[in-house]
Design a protein around this motif. Structure first.
Motif, PDB file in Angstrom:
ATOM      1  N   SER A   1       5.315  13.366   2.178  1.00  0.00           N
ATOM      2  CA  SER A   1       4.313  12.534   1.501  1.00  0.00           C
ATOM      3  C   SER A   1       4.885  11.140   1.269  1.00  0.00           C
ATOM      4  O   SER A   1       6.024  10.997   0.808  1.00  0.00           O
ATOM      5  CB  SER A   1       3.924  13.147   0.157  1.00  0.00           C
ATOM      6  N   ILE A   2       4.074  10.135   1.589  1.00  0.00           N
ATOM      7  CA  ILE A   2       4.486   8.744   1.395  1.00  0.00           C
ATOM      8  C   ILE A   2       3.323   7.985   0.762  1.00  0.00           C
ATOM      9  O   ILE A   2       2.231   7.920   1.314  1.00  0.00           O
ATOM     10  CB  ILE A   2       4.866   8.063   2.731  1.00  0.00           C
ATOM     11  N   GLU A   3       3.566   7.380  -0.389  1.00  0.00           N
ATOM     12  CA  GLU A   3       2.529   6.600  -1.058  1.00  0.00           C
ATOM     13  C   GLU A   3       2.466   5.208  -0.449  1.00  0.00           C
ATOM     14  O   GLU A   3       3.497   4.608  -0.119  1.00  0.00           O
ATOM     15  CB  GLU A   3       2.835   6.476  -2.551  1.00  0.00           C
ATOM     16  N   ARG A   4       1.242   4.689  -0.302  1.00  0.00           N
ATOM     17  CA  ARG A   4       1.089   3.299   0.106  1.00  0.00           C
ATOM     18  C   ARG A   4       1.249   2.427  -1.135  1.00  0.00           C
ATOM     19  O   ARG A   4       0.453   2.520  -2.074  1.00  0.00           O
ATOM     20  CB  ARG A   4      -0.272   3.043   0.744  1.00  0.00           C
ATOM     21  N   VAL A   5       2.263   1.575  -1.115  1.00  0.00           N
ATOM     22  CA  VAL A   5       2.555   0.770  -2.302  1.00  0.00           C
ATOM     23  C   VAL A   5       2.101  -0.682  -2.151  1.00  0.00           C
ATOM     24  O   VAL A   5       2.072  -1.435  -3.116  1.00  0.00           O
ATOM     25  CB  VAL A   5       4.055   0.806  -2.642  1.00  0.00           C
ATOM     26  N   ARG A   6       1.743  -1.085  -0.959  1.00  0.00           N
ATOM     27  CA  ARG A   6       1.238  -2.454  -0.763  1.00  0.00           C
ATOM     28  C   ARG A   6       0.370  -2.499   0.479  1.00  0.00           C
ATOM     29  O   ARG A   6       0.368  -1.606   1.287  1.00  0.00           O
ATOM     30  CB  ARG A   6       2.381  -3.444  -0.634  1.00  0.00           C
TER      31      ARG A   6
END
Length: 205
Positions: A200-205
């Motif tokens: 899982s990887i969150e979109r931070v920008r």
């Protein structure tokens, strides 16, 4: 997952039956995969639902024969699942499955990931056996809203891919990657290929 809901179990069994017949005829599933359709493919996709928030807008990128998107939609009728697939013959198959199973929470979109419009809409972008993690981040993260998450079903090499592709993930707008193991303890039979390893990887920008 499918729990004890007879209707959802029947839908999942119906999907397996379609994969085992039409899916093989159309070249979407190899004949050798038939004994593993229920465990490895369908249950191994459905268990991801434990990571997905309620009423999420989900994109399944490179859906192919509908994995993991269709099992997720069956397991979680609260989700809106869009199956994104560029190949017309696969799109035709997916639409037939959606119609036959009457999956009202599933849409099929013929497009490559970079052609999806609008970008940056989804709460969750899922994928299974599509591409190496770095390339996948470049395809999937732009589809997620800021604060949304891409989830990639991976194997034992998940940790190595995270380390190897860290720069590409950051370049694509991703934050730190985490590994979750879904479905542990759900089934006693080792013949089923659950649990599933998910990056899982969150979109931070």
């Amino acid at each position: 997952m499918f729990g004890s809901d007879e209707q959802r179990i029947a839908l999942a069994e119906g999907y397996v039956a379609i994969l085992a017949t039409t899916g093989i005829e159309r070249g979407l599933i190899g004949p050798r995969e038939v004994p593993r359709l229920w465990g490895r493919h369908v249950l191994g996709s459905a268990v991801i639902e434990e990571l997905i928030p309620e009423k999420a807008d989900v994109l399944d990128v490179g859906s192919g024969g509908g994995l993991p998107g269709i099992p997720l939609a069956i397991a979680r009728p609260d989700l809106l699942v869009t199956l994104v697939e560029p190949m017309q013959r696969r799109v035709d198959f997916l639409r037939e499955v959606v119609d036959e199973l009457d999956l009202v929470n599933v849409e099929v979109l013929r497009a490559r990931a970079e052609e999806v419009d609008p970008q940056g809409r989804a709460d969750v972008v899922v994928s299974r056996a599509v591409a190496p993690l770095g390339r996948l981040a470049g395809l999937c993260l732009p589809l997620a809203r800021v604060g949304g998450v891409m989830m990639a079903v991976k194997g034992q090499s998940a940790g190595e891919e995270i380390e190897r592709d860290a720069r590409e993930i950051k370049r694509a707008g991703g934050g730190p990657a985490s590994i979750s193991v879904c479905g542990e303890g759900k089934l006693a039979e080792p013949v089923f290929t659950v649990p599933a390893t998910v990056v899982s990887i969150e979109r931070v920008r």
